[in-house]
Write an enzyme that holds these catalytic residues in place. Structure first.
Site, mmCIF file in Angstrom:
data_model
loop_
_atom_site.group_PDB
_atom_site.id
_atom_site.type_symbol
_atom_site.label_atom_id
_atom_site.label_comp_id
_atom_site.label_asym_id
_atom_site.label_seq_id
_atom_site.Cartn_x
_atom_site.Cartn_y
_atom_site.Cartn_z
ATOM 1 N N HIS A 170 14.858 48.961 6.275
ATOM 2 C CA HIS A 170 15.621 49.503 5.140
ATOM 3 C C HIS A 170 14.615 50.010 4.103
ATOM 4 O O HIS A 170 14.440 49.420 3.032
ATOM 5 C CB HIS A 170 16.500 48.385 4.564
ATOM 6 C CG HIS A 170 17.590 48.862 3.667
ATOM 7 N ND1 HIS A 170 17.840 50.197 3.410
ATOM 8 C CD2 HIS A 170 18.517 48.175 2.946
ATOM 9 C CE1 HIS A 170 18.879 50.296 2.582
ATOM 10 N NE2 HIS A 170 19.291 49.092 2.286
ATOM 11 N N GLN A 200 15.383 50.785 0.264
ATOM 12 C CA GLN A 200 15.573 49.549 -0.502
ATOM 13 C C GLN A 200 14.219 49.037 -1.004
ATOM 14 O O GLN A 200 14.099 48.532 -2.129
ATOM 15 C CB GLN A 200 16.236 48.501 0.402
ATOM 16 C CG GLN A 200 16.463 47.157 -0.261
ATOM 17 C CD GLN A 200 17.573 47.183 -1.288
ATOM 18 O OE1 GLN A 200 18.677 47.645 -1.012
ATOM 19 N NE2 GLN A 200 17.296 46.686 -2.481
ATOM 20 N N ASP A 219 19.283 37.786 1.424
ATOM 21 C CA ASP A 219 20.207 38.828 1.900
ATOM 22 C C ASP A 219 21.355 38.076 2.584
ATOM 23 O O ASP A 219 21.248 36.865 2.853
ATOM 24 C CB ASP A 219 19.446 39.737 2.884
ATOM 25 C CG ASP A 219 20.255 40.928 3.391
ATOM 26 O OD1 ASP A 219 21.365 41.175 2.876
ATOM 27 O OD2 ASP A 219 19.771 41.611 4.328
ATOM 28 N N ARG A 227 22.228 56.364 8.144
ATOM 29 C CA ARG A 227 22.387 54.896 8.145
ATOM 30 C C ARG A 227 23.134 54.513 9.415
ATOM 31 O O ARG A 227 24.204 55.073 9.702
ATOM 32 C CB ARG A 227 23.184 54.413 6.931
ATOM 33 C CG ARG A 227 23.722 52.992 7.148
ATOM 34 C CD ARG A 227 24.363 52.348 5.953
ATOM 35 N NE ARG A 227 23.362 52.015 4.959
ATOM 36 C CZ ARG A 227 23.552 51.113 4.006
ATOM 37 N NH1 ARG A 227 24.698 50.461 3.921
ATOM 38 N NH2 ARG A 227 22.598 50.861 3.125
ATOM 39 N N CYS A 233 19.282 42.506 -2.089
ATOM 40 C CA CYS A 233 19.580 43.930 -1.902
ATOM 41 C C CYS A 233 21.047 44.237 -2.203
ATOM 42 O O CYS A 233 21.384 45.365 -2.519
ATOM 43 C CB CYS A 233 19.218 44.346 -0.488
ATOM 44 S SG CYS A 233 19.993 43.330 0.784
ATOM 45 N N ARG A 286 17.792 51.772 -6.915
ATOM 46 C CA ARG A 286 18.030 52.454 -5.644
ATOM 47 C C ARG A 286 18.148 53.965 -5.872
ATOM 48 O O ARG A 286 17.608 54.765 -5.119
ATOM 49 C CB ARG A 286 19.325 51.950 -4.969
ATOM 50 C CG ARG A 286 19.337 50.496 -4.541
ATOM 51 C CD ARG A 286 18.292 50.173 -3.511
ATOM 52 N NE ARG A 286 18.299 51.102 -2.391
ATOM 53 C CZ ARG A 286 19.250 51.139 -1.420
ATOM 54 N NH1 ARG A 286 20.248 50.279 -1.414
ATOM 55 N NH2 ARG A 286 19.175 52.020 -0.446
HETATM 56 N N1 NVA Z 1 20.990 43.022 6.122
HETATM 57 C C1 NVA Z 1 22.083 43.706 5.494
HETATM 58 C C2 NVA Z 1 21.578 44.621 4.430
HETATM 59 C C3 NVA Z 1 22.645 45.335 3.654
HETATM 60 C C4 NVA Z 1 22.112 46.241 2.609
HETATM 61 C C5 NVA Z 1 22.869 44.460 6.547
HETATM 62 O O1 NVA Z 1 22.246 45.095 7.407
HETATM 63 O O2 NVA Z 1 24.093 44.407 6.524
HETATM 64 N N1 CP Z 2 21.581 47.449 -0.588
HETATM 65 C C1 CP Z 2 22.305 48.368 0.077
HETATM 66 O O1 CP Z 2 21.813 49.083 0.946
HETATM 67 O O2 CP Z 2 23.596 48.438 -0.334
HETATM 68 P P1 CP Z 2 24.755 49.297 0.376
HETATM 69 O O3 CP Z 2 25.001 48.667 1.714
HETATM 70 O O4 CP Z 2 25.929 49.152 -0.551
HETATM 71 O O5 CP Z 2 24.290 50.703 0.516
#
Ligand code: NVA
Ligand code: CP
Length: 329
Positions: free
Chosen positions: A133, A136, A229, A106, A270, A315
């Site tokens: 993602h 997800q 989101d 990540r 998400c 998830r």
């Molecule tokens: N768009 C958000 C998704 C988090 C799961 C981010 O990248 O922070």
């Molecule tokens: N939805 C998601 O990816 O959550 P986290 O950032 O908590 O992993």
């Protein structure tokens, strides 16, 4: 479906059948878990989890799923590893691939996870990049199918910042699965022309519809799912909040919007979400800009039309499916 040895970097790399196969496998593994049937077929394997950004759901999903499958896992947090600072991505990938059977990443650019995959002889899974993602998406597909009994033809409306990881990936998911995707936002936040074109080409094969609207009411009419989101994603600067609030406030998911969509429309997100003042950032935004809630109202988030916690649970089952499918004998 044979995905042994494959990476899971973005949905664009997978066929409709493979994506649906992973959703089916996740449903099977979920059923086993609920019935208490052991499924530790990957005993003796180990995985590395690289997190250059923070996480609750994704990290816990990988760790619990690995444990259920009989695997060990090592979590590398955003500050303690050498990755990218003292050691290149390519070197890190080769080191980790020599010790582990699979690697989750990540972080920031999609290019980084693609580089890890290039230099690693074991499967690499994308746990979120700026652009995509994909894990997800499998959870979202499973959740929508559990709720509506089907995926093809479902109308999913994404409101808010549609040009980042979640919005981009939902457009690809809908294109691949023959769904109807509408991004409803200020046009500054529509996905790139290039990705839209790629998805429209896929849609020609699958029967999907990909469209866009700047009108919150027009764009959400008849939706089966309204999805949003956070307005400022991880890695984006705090200085952007003011502009985002101004641009995206007209696209907050409210009960009026849900009612405009129709009685059977459900709400998805998400997570994490700013729907009240029970977070540090939520309180800072309240102090600075006077907002009590951001991308979704607390009323919608807490209503019985919200399936966000079913989505979050999925998830784990879907990440387990990805690991199982790519690592099994
Ligand atoms: N768009 C958000 C998704 C988090 C799961 C981010 O990248 O922070
Ligand atoms: N939805 C998601 O990816 O959550 P986290 O950032 O908590 O992993």
């Amino acid at each position: 479906m044979d995905l042994r040895g494959r990476d899971f970097l973005k949905l664009l790399d997978f066929s409709t059948e493979e994506i649906l196969g992973l959703v089916d496998l996740a449903a099977e593994l979920k059923d086993k878990k609920k019935k208490g049937i052991l499924h530790d077929e990957l005993r003796g394997k180990n995985i590395a989890l690289i997190f250059e950004k923070t996480s609750t759901r994704t990290r816990c999903s990988f760790e619990v799923a690995a444990h259920d499958l009989g695997m060990g896992s090592t979590y590398l947090n955003p500050t303690d590893s050498q990755i990218g600072k003292k050691e290149s991505i390519a070197d890190t990938a080769r080191v980790l691939a020599s010790m582990y059977d699979g690697i989750e990443y990540r972080g920031f650019e999609q290019e980084i996870v693609e580089t890890i995959a290039k230099y690693s002889k074991v499967p690499v899974w994308n746990g979120l990049t700026n652009e995509f993602h994909p894990t997800q998406m499998l959870a979202d597909a499973l959740t929508i199918r559990e709720h509506f009994g089907r995926l093809k033809g479902i109308h999913l409306v994404y409101m808010g910042d549609a040009r980042y990881n979640t919005g981009n990936s939902l457009m690809v998911l809908c294109a691949k699965l023959g769904m109807h995707f509408t991004a409803v936002s200020n046009k500054k936040y529509f996905p790139s022309e290039e990705l839209i074109q790629t998805c429209r080409d896929i849609a020609k094969e699958t029967g999907a519809i990909i469209d866009f609207s700047e009108d919150a009411y027009e764009g959400t009419r008849g939706a089966d799912v309204i999805y949003t989101d956070i307005w400022v994603s991880m890695g984006e600067p705090d200085s952007i909040w003011e502009e985002r609030i101004k641009d995206l406030e007209p696209y907050r998911v409210t009960m009026d919007i849900m009612n405009n969509a129709g009685d059977d429309c459900v709400f998805m997100h998400c997570l994490p979400s700013f729907h009240d003042l029970n977070t540090g950032i939520g309180r800072q935004i309240k102090e600075k800009y006077g907002l009590d809630e951001m991308e979704v109202t607390d009323e919608v988030f807490e209503s019985d039309r919200s399936i966000v916690f079913e989505e979050a649970e999925n998830r784990m089952h879907t990440i387990k499916a990805v690991m199982y499918a790519t690592l099994r004998k």
